[in-house]
Design an enzyme around this catalytic site. Structure first.
Site, PDB file in Angstrom:
ATOM      1  N   CYS A 111      80.649  32.582  60.605  1.00 56.16           N
ATOM      2  CA  CYS A 111      80.385  31.230  60.070  1.00 56.16           C
ATOM      3  C   CYS A 111      81.324  30.171  60.641  1.00 56.16           C
ATOM      4  O   CYS A 111      81.044  28.982  60.539  1.00 56.16           O
ATOM      5  CB  CYS A 111      80.481  31.236  58.555  1.00 56.16           C
ATOM      6  SG  CYS A 111      79.326  32.376  57.795  1.00 56.16           S
ATOM      7  N   HIS A 236      81.331  23.935  56.019  1.00 55.34           N
ATOM      8  CA  HIS A 236      80.372  25.036  56.104  1.00 55.34           C
ATOM      9  C   HIS A 236      79.706  25.170  54.735  1.00 55.34           C
ATOM     10  O   HIS A 236      80.367  25.108  53.702  1.00 55.34           O
ATOM     11  CB  HIS A 236      81.107  26.317  56.487  1.00 55.34           C
ATOM     12  CG  HIS A 236      80.258  27.548  56.370  1.00 55.34           C
ATOM     13  ND1 HIS A 236      79.004  27.612  56.900  1.00 55.34           N
ATOM     14  CD2 HIS A 236      80.490  28.741  55.753  1.00 55.34           C
ATOM     15  CE1 HIS A 236      78.487  28.796  56.620  1.00 55.34           C
ATOM     16  NE2 HIS A 236      79.366  29.499  55.926  1.00 55.34           N
ATOM     17  N   ASN A 266      73.008  29.283  53.278  1.00 54.26           N
ATOM     18  CA  ASN A 266      74.084  29.494  54.244  1.00 54.26           C
ATOM     19  C   ASN A 266      73.470  29.887  55.590  1.00 54.26           C
ATOM     20  O   ASN A 266      72.904  30.972  55.717  1.00 54.26           O
ATOM     21  CB  ASN A 266      75.002  30.606  53.707  1.00 54.26           C
ATOM     22  CG  ASN A 266      76.177  30.921  54.623  1.00 54.26           C
ATOM     23  OD1 ASN A 266      76.212  30.502  55.776  1.00 54.26           O
ATOM     24  ND2 ASN A 266      77.127  31.684  54.099  1.00 54.26           N
TER      25      ASN A 266
HETATM   26  O1  UT7 Z   1      79.683  32.202  54.867  1.00 56.02           O
HETATM   27  C1  UT7 Z   1      80.878  32.915  54.714  1.00 56.02           C
HETATM   28  C2  UT7 Z   1      81.547  32.545  53.522  1.00 56.02           C
HETATM   29  N1  UT7 Z   1      80.816  33.031  52.362  1.00 56.02           N
HETATM   30  C3  UT7 Z   1      81.357  32.870  51.202  1.00 56.02           C
HETATM   31  O2  UT7 Z   1      82.429  32.318  51.165  1.00 56.02           O
HETATM   32  C4  UT7 Z   1      80.688  33.391  49.953  1.00 56.02           C
HETATM   33  C5  UT7 Z   1      81.703  33.479  48.866  1.00 56.02           C
HETATM   34  N2  UT7 Z   1      81.248  34.023  47.650  1.00 56.02           N
HETATM   35  C6  UT7 Z   1      80.348  33.407  46.814  1.00 56.02           C
HETATM   36  O3  UT7 Z   1      79.812  32.362  47.144  1.00 56.02           O
HETATM   37  C7  UT7 Z   1      80.096  34.013  45.469  1.00 56.02           C
HETATM   38  O4  UT7 Z   1      81.028  35.006  45.226  1.00 56.02           O
HETATM   39  C8  UT7 Z   1      78.661  34.593  45.312  1.00 56.02           C
HETATM   40  C9  UT7 Z   1      77.651  33.471  45.250  1.00 56.02           C
HETATM   41  C10 UT7 Z   1      78.352  35.528  46.440  1.00 56.02           C
HETATM   42  C11 UT7 Z   1      78.570  35.361  43.985  1.00 56.02           C
HETATM   43  O5  UT7 Z   1      78.900  34.526  42.900  1.00 56.02           O
HETATM   44  P1  UT7 Z   1      79.959  35.000  41.795  1.00 56.02           P
HETATM   45  O6  UT7 Z   1      80.034  33.933  40.808  1.00 56.02           O
HETATM   46  O7  UT7 Z   1      81.227  35.379  42.538  1.00 56.02           O
HETATM   47  O8  UT7 Z   1      79.231  36.247  41.160  1.00 56.02           O
HETATM   48  P2  UT7 Z   1      79.699  37.765  41.145  1.00 56.02           P
HETATM   49  O9  UT7 Z   1      79.557  38.392  42.467  1.00 56.02           O
HETATM   50  O10 UT7 Z   1      81.029  37.830  40.478  1.00 56.02           O
HETATM   51  O11 UT7 Z   1      78.594  38.354  40.169  1.00 56.02           O
HETATM   52  C12 UT7 Z   1      78.481  37.939  38.821  1.00 56.02           C
HETATM   53  C13 UT7 Z   1      77.300  38.631  38.189  1.00 56.02           C
HETATM   54  C14 UT7 Z   1      77.309  40.149  38.421  1.00 56.02           C
HETATM   55  O12 UT7 Z   1      76.839  40.761  37.226  1.00 56.02           O
HETATM   56  P3  UT7 Z   1      77.872  41.394  36.191  1.00 56.02           P
HETATM   57  O13 UT7 Z   1      78.638  42.431  36.972  1.00 56.02           O
HETATM   58  O14 UT7 Z   1      78.742  40.266  35.735  1.00 56.02           O
HETATM   59  O15 UT7 Z   1      76.980  41.950  35.147  1.00 56.02           O
HETATM   60  C15 UT7 Z   1      76.297  40.349  39.519  1.00 56.02           C
HETATM   61  O16 UT7 Z   1      75.694  41.624  39.477  1.00 56.02           O
HETATM   62  O17 UT7 Z   1      76.064  38.164  38.760  1.00 56.02           O
HETATM   63  C16 UT7 Z   1      75.288  39.273  39.208  1.00 56.02           C
HETATM   64  N3  UT7 Z   1      74.503  38.851  40.365  1.00 56.02           N
HETATM   65  C17 UT7 Z   1      73.299  38.274  40.264  1.00 56.02           C
HETATM   66  N4  UT7 Z   1      72.524  37.979  39.202  1.00 56.02           N
HETATM   67  C18 UT7 Z   1      71.350  37.371  39.445  1.00 56.02           C
HETATM   68  C19 UT7 Z   1      74.850  38.930  41.673  1.00 56.02           C
HETATM   69  N5  UT7 Z   1      73.867  38.417  42.430  1.00 56.02           N
HETATM   70  C20 UT7 Z   1      72.906  37.999  41.591  1.00 56.02           C
HETATM   71  C21 UT7 Z   1      71.656  37.386  41.766  1.00 56.02           C
HETATM   72  N6  UT7 Z   1      70.917  37.077  40.679  1.00 56.02           N
HETATM   73  N7  UT7 Z   1      71.184  37.063  42.992  1.00 56.02           N
END
Ligand code: UT7
Length: 309
Positions: A111, A236, A266
């Site tokens: 990225c 980005h 993204n």
């Molecule tokens: O391009 C390179 C740079 N990229 C980045 O910097 C990405 C950085 N990371 C992020 O943007 C975020 O971490 C994400 C958008 C990927 C995820 O968001 P988050 O707020 O960190 O969520 P999480 O991974 O902590 O997941 C929270 C909950 C989980 O459920 P539990 O364990 O709390 O029950 C996941 O299983 O959300 C769940 N979850 C979803 N639920 C519905 C994960 N993906 C989804 C989904 N729909 N698509």
């Protein structure tokens, strides 16, 4: 000697995949995707190859620069989804453009690829070796995401953006730039050969905000510019919450960030040149403005560039 940005262009595939479409594919919701990421829809290249998208963006950028493909001495393509293992996507693009004058190669910095490519082109221009350069970010991420993995498939999209750079005897649009990497953190975000994108999202989120802030502060310091003087930040587009945290930490009002993640998700190396082009088209970016670009991606890689557009 300086580097001027004389043209911008994009290619965005016609096919739109909305959050509601994704609700039918995996266990997710428009509400989750919107509040956690800011994404509403993304483009999917059904018909187009990564080279075709790169070509579309390049032709628009060349047209806006009033130049022909044959005027270009250097073609750089930043991509993590190259068309072939080799030759480079840049060489394939060179052939598509019918350019015989220049030389071409790819930049692999995920990225952050566009930031890296801009710095390489700027260095070659300022050293006197290159007069006109085409710098492209092009990605077909839809081919490298696992469409049954809700934690990644909702995040990414396809597209391409390009800029044309030209040597100038006087002023430079590129005031300062810094690139960084930390290979020890490679497994936070990666894809194996022919494999899908794997990501430790939560970890990456924290590192992304911290590292982009650090890179931005370093380029601002180098140029002797304070954060309040920045007219527009073109970050980005990985997550709108990352962008908002970054703006807060830099002390720049969040209205000064250009955000189009809602429409494209993204697009990795393509995200900054697509956003830059749209900022120019929408009149958000005017000649003379101070513009801060910053990215963070797999590698880990990160960096920032300060422009006087
Ligand atoms: O391009 C390179 C740079 N990229 C980045 O910097 C990405 C950085 N990371 C992020 O943007 C975020 O971490 C994400 C958008 C990927 C995820 O968001 P988050 O707020 O960190 O969520 P999480 O991974 O902590 O997941 C929270 C909950 C989980 O459920 P539990 O364990 O709390 O029950 C996941 O299983 O959300 C769940 N979850 C979803 N639920 C519905 C994960 N993906 C989804 C989904 N729909 N698509």
């Amino acid at each position: 000697m300086g580097t001027r940005i004389v043209g911008t262009g994009v290619y965005l595939p016609k096919e739109i995949l909305t959050n509601f479409d994704l609700e039918k594919m995996v266990d997710t919701s428009d509400e989750w995707i919107t509040t956690r990421t800011g994404i509403k829809e993304r483009r999917i290249a059904k018909e187009e190859s990564v080279v075709e998208m790169a070509k579309g963006a390049s032709l628009e950028a060349l047209e806006s620069a009033k130049l022909n493909p044959e005027d270009i001495d250097l073609i750089l393509v930043a991509t993590l989804t190259p068309e072939k293992r080799f030759p480079s996507t840049a060489c394939l693009l060179q052939a598509e453009l019918g350019n015989k004058r220049g030389y071409a190669f790819d930049i692999s910095a995920a990225c952050s690829g566009f930031i890296y490519a801009l710095e390489v082109a700027d260095g070659l221009i300022k050293s006197g070796k290159v007069e006109k350069a085409l710098v492209v970010g092009a990605e077909k991420l839809s081919e490298t995401v696992d469409w049954s993995d809700r934690s990644t498939c909702v995040l990414f999209g396809d597209g391409a953006g390009a800029v044309v750079l030209e040597r100038s005897e006087d002023e430079s649009d590129i005031l300062a730039s810094k690139m960084f990497s930390d290979g020890s953190l490679w497994d936070i975000l990666y894809a194996d050969n022919c494999g899908y994108i794997k990501m430790k999202g939560r970890e990456l989120f924290k590192v992304a905000v911290r590292n982009m802030e650090e890179a931005c502060r370093k380029v601002l310091e180098e140029a002797g510019v304070s954060p309040e003087e920045v007219d527009l930040v073109v970050p980005h587009q990985a997550n709108v919450r990352i962008i908002n945290s970054l703006m807060e930490r830099l002390g720049i009002p969040k209205e000064r960030a250009f955000v189009n993640i809602d429409r494209y998700g993204n697009t990795s190396a393509a995200s900054i040149p697509i956003a830059l082009h749209e900022a120019v088209q929408e009149g958000r970016l005017k000649r003379g403005d101070l513009v801060l670009l910053t990215a963070m991606g797999g590698g880990l890689t990160w960096g920032a560039t300060l422009l006087r557009y």
